[in-house]
Design a protein around this motif. Structure first.
Motif, PDB file in Angstrom:
ATOM      1  N   UNK A 179       0.907  -1.225  -0.063  1.00  0.00           N
ATOM      2  CA  UNK A 179      -0.006   0.186   0.062  1.00  0.00           C
ATOM      3  C   UNK A 179       0.930   1.321   0.077  1.00  0.00           C
ATOM      4  N   UNK A 180       2.071   1.029  -0.059  1.00  0.00           N
ATOM      5  CA  UNK A 180       3.089   2.342   0.010  1.00  0.00           C
ATOM      6  C   UNK A 180       4.295   2.141  -0.821  1.00  0.00           C
ATOM      7  N   UNK A 181       4.846   3.065  -1.151  1.00  0.00           N
ATOM      8  CA  UNK A 181       6.091   3.054  -2.025  1.00  0.00           C
ATOM      9  C   UNK A 181       7.277   4.048  -1.470  1.00  0.00           C
ATOM     10  N   UNK A 213      -7.076   8.797   6.319  1.00  0.00           N
ATOM     11  CA  UNK A 213      -8.036   8.906   5.188  1.00  0.00           C
ATOM     12  C   UNK A 213      -7.037   9.920   4.532  1.00  0.00           C
ATOM     13  N   UNK A 214      -6.085  10.389   4.782  1.00  0.00           N
ATOM     14  CA  UNK A 214      -5.091  11.238   4.265  1.00  0.00           C
ATOM     15  C   UNK A 214      -4.399  10.483   3.198  1.00  0.00           C
ATOM     16  N   UNK A 215      -4.569  11.011   1.942  1.00  0.00           N
ATOM     17  CA  UNK A 215      -4.411   9.946   0.726  1.00  0.00           C
ATOM     18  C   UNK A 215      -2.775   9.647   0.457  1.00  0.00           C
ATOM     19  N   UNK A 216      -2.009  10.356   1.242  1.00  0.00           N
ATOM     20  CA  UNK A 216      -0.443  10.494   1.163  1.00  0.00           C
ATOM     21  C   UNK A 216       0.104   9.623   2.239  1.00  0.00           C
ATOM     22  N   UNK A 217      -0.878   9.347   3.404  1.00  0.00           N
ATOM     23  CA  UNK A 217      -0.101   8.712   4.579  1.00  0.00           C
ATOM     24  C   UNK A 217       0.024   7.027   4.364  1.00  0.00           C
ATOM     25  N   UNK A 218       1.061   6.577   4.541  1.00  0.00           N
ATOM     26  CA  UNK A 218       1.079   5.051   4.498  1.00  0.00           C
ATOM     27  C   UNK A 218       0.306   4.326   5.520  1.00  0.00           C
ATOM     28  N   UNK A 219      -0.007   3.057   5.196  1.00  0.00           N
ATOM     29  CA  UNK A 219      -0.888   2.385   6.231  1.00  0.00           C
ATOM     30  C   UNK A 219      -0.160   2.000   7.465  1.00  0.00           C
ATOM     31  N   UNK A 220       1.221   2.083   7.495  1.00  0.00           N
ATOM     32  CA  UNK A 220       2.200   1.872   8.619  1.00  0.00           C
ATOM     33  C   UNK A 220       2.462   2.857   9.480  1.00  0.00           C
ATOM     34  N   UNK A 221       1.733   4.092   9.168  1.00  0.00           N
ATOM     35  CA  UNK A 221       2.250   5.226  10.132  1.00  0.00           C
ATOM     36  C   UNK A 221       1.606   4.946  11.445  1.00  0.00           C
ATOM     37  N   UNK A 222       2.342   5.373  12.573  1.00  0.00           N
ATOM     38  CA  UNK A 222       1.821   4.923  13.875  1.00  0.00           C
ATOM     39  C   UNK A 222       1.863   6.469  14.512  1.00  0.00           C
ATOM     40  N   UNK A 223       2.601   7.598  13.877  1.00  0.00           N
ATOM     41  CA  UNK A 223       2.656   8.955  14.480  1.00  0.00           C
ATOM     42  C   UNK A 223       2.539   9.850  13.192  1.00  0.00           C
ATOM     43  N   UNK A 224       2.028  10.939  13.569  1.00  0.00           N
ATOM     44  CA  UNK A 224       1.804  12.022  12.617  1.00  0.00           C
ATOM     45  C   UNK A 224       1.894  13.303  13.238  1.00  0.00           C
ATOM     46  N   UNK A 225       2.863  14.162  12.581  1.00  0.00           N
ATOM     47  CA  UNK A 225       3.150  15.677  12.885  1.00  0.00           C
ATOM     48  C   UNK A 225       2.889  16.620  11.858  1.00  0.00           C
ATOM     49  N   UNK A 226       2.009  17.455  11.807  1.00  0.00           N
ATOM     50  CA  UNK A 226       1.553  18.633  10.830  1.00  0.00           C
ATOM     51  C   UNK A 226       1.854  19.920  11.379  1.00  0.00           C
ATOM     52  N   UNK A 266       5.886  11.671   9.347  1.00  0.00           N
ATOM     53  CA  UNK A 266       5.180  10.680  10.105  1.00  0.00           C
ATOM     54  C   UNK A 266       6.241   9.419  10.273  1.00  0.00           C
ATOM     55  N   UNK A 267       5.892   8.640  11.192  1.00  0.00           N
ATOM     56  CA  UNK A 267       6.869   7.761  11.524  1.00  0.00           C
ATOM     57  C   UNK A 267       6.036   6.274  11.691  1.00  0.00           C
ATOM     58  N   UNK A 268       6.766   5.246  11.673  1.00  0.00           N
ATOM     59  CA  UNK A 268       6.115   3.849  11.721  1.00  0.00           C
ATOM     60  C   UNK A 268       6.144   3.508  13.135  1.00  0.00           C
ATOM     61  N   UNK A 269       6.768   4.330  14.220  1.00  0.00           N
ATOM     62  CA  UNK A 269       6.886   3.868  15.676  1.00  0.00           C
ATOM     63  C   UNK A 269       5.753   4.780  16.349  1.00  0.00           C
ATOM     64  N   UNK A 270       5.070   4.427  17.356  1.00  0.00           N
ATOM     65  CA  UNK A 270       4.413   5.153  18.316  1.00  0.00           C
ATOM     66  C   UNK A 270       5.051   6.070  19.080  1.00  0.00           C
ATOM     67  N   UNK A 271       4.408   7.260  19.411  1.00  0.00           N
ATOM     68  CA  UNK A 271       5.200   8.494  20.103  1.00  0.00           C
ATOM     69  C   UNK A 271       6.650   8.661  19.281  1.00  0.00           C
ATOM     70  N   UNK A 272       6.487   8.606  17.759  1.00  0.00           N
ATOM     71  CA  UNK A 272       7.776   8.702  17.258  1.00  0.00           C
ATOM     72  C   UNK A 272       8.485  10.069  17.313  1.00  0.00           C
ATOM     73  N   UNK A 273       7.771  11.282  17.571  1.00  0.00           N
ATOM     74  CA  UNK A 273       8.745  12.299  17.632  1.00  0.00           C
ATOM     75  C   UNK A 273       8.657  12.955  19.110  1.00  0.00           C
ATOM     76  N   UNK A 274       9.847  13.284  19.702  1.00  0.00           N
ATOM     77  CA  UNK A 274       9.994  13.916  21.004  1.00  0.00           C
ATOM     78  C   UNK A 274       9.546  15.332  20.841  1.00  0.00           C
ATOM     79  N   UNK A 275       9.585  15.915  21.915  1.00  0.00           N
ATOM     80  CA  UNK A 275       9.367  17.246  21.865  1.00  0.00           C
ATOM     81  C   UNK A 275      10.227  18.137  21.311  1.00  0.00           C
ATOM     82  N   UNK A 276      11.472  17.685  21.422  1.00  0.00           N
ATOM     83  CA  UNK A 276      12.572  18.202  20.742  1.00  0.00           C
ATOM     84  C   UNK A 276      12.556  18.218  19.422  1.00  0.00           C
TER      85      UNK A 276
END
Length: 261
Positions: free
Chosen positions: A95-97, A207-220, A233-243
């Motif tokens: 589902x992604x490339x 449902x964002x058309x560019x977000x891969x199905x494996x994404x577990x974290x999203x920052x916009x 986005x990241x494949x890991x939960x809590x993938x982006x720290x505050x820093x």
């Protein structure tokens, strides 16, 4: 001002292939241990003293601390980010490339900013993909693992990738930053952070058309200057720290200004 912005978002890396910069303390410790051995050999048994022995004990302790520091840092980082491993692959998944597309009608300096920023994000954070859309709604950058076409066919060229991302963005752009969604960050008209798949699904970001199905974290992050949006986005939960999020905010502003003219 531009130089100050460059310095504010710069992250130092040695750039040595196959060498993780987090292992720098270990290399320093190894050099220190070699220095201690050379010093002991040069002093010999006759030149040894109690003061030298004490200093060598301290030196050995510091070398051991340097050797253990990288592993300790990785363990702490793993706990902070839900135990996710740093290593990851941008290889194609169902589902992604894996893509790297830059807007051809952008200036050379803007292309360089996009290439550098996206490389830095994918290298220095747990991000698996990143997209930037300018304030006029034009997709300017797509790099990393991005959701593929609905029919499963590959995009014919990089322009098609950006066009598809742009269409997907136009369908969801009005939802970025609304207060009605669940988020791990305080509600903001300019930012969203979804730290788990549950939050992504509840916010409707799945449902964002560019977000891969494996994404577990999203920052916009929407830049307040001209409205450009950086999405990572990241494949890991809590993938982006505050820093990480603060750093991504600075990059969003930089790219927004690059496409302002």
């Amino acid at each position: 001002v531009e130089d100050e912005d460059e310095f504010a978002i710069f992250r130092f890396t040695l750039g040595i292939p196959g060498f993780d910069d987090e292992d720098i303390p270990r290399a320093v410790g190894a050099l220190g241990a070699l220095g201690l051995c050379a010093n002991r050999f040069a002093a010999g048994t006759d030149g040894a003293s109690d003061a030298l022995a004490r200093s060598e004990i301290v030196g050995v302790g510091l070398c051991l601390a340097c050797a253990l520091a990288p592993e300790l840092g990785r363990a702490l980082k793993g706990d902070e980010r839900g135990g996710a491993a740093k290593g990851r692959s941008n290889a194609d998944v169902d589902g992604a490339s894996s893509v790297f597309a830059l807007s051809e009608d952008a200036s050379e300096s803007a292309k360089e900013d996009c290439a550098w920023a996206s490389y830095a994000i994918l290298t220095n954070t747990l991000a698996s993909g990143v997209v930037f859309v300018d304030g006029r709604g034009n997709a300017r950058l797509a790099r990393g693992t991005v959701r593929g076409r609905d029919d499963g066919a590959p995009d014919s060229n990089k322009a098609d990738v950006l066009a598809r991302v742009g269409r997907a963005w136009s369908e969801v752009s009005s939802t970025i930053g609304t207060d009605k969604i669940a988020s791990s960050a305080p509600p903001s008209a300019e930012e969203e952070y979804h730290a788990s798949r549950w939050e992504i699904d509840r916010a409707g970001a799945n449902v964002w058309g560019f977000l891969p199905p494996t994404a577990e974290t999203v920052f916009a992050r929407r830049s307040p200057e001209n409205g450009g949006v950086l999405i990572a986005w990241s494949d890991a939960s809590r993938g982006f720290s505050k820093k990480d999020r603060s750093w991504l905010q600075a990059l969003a502003r930089k790219l927004d200004l690059a496409f302002a003219s």
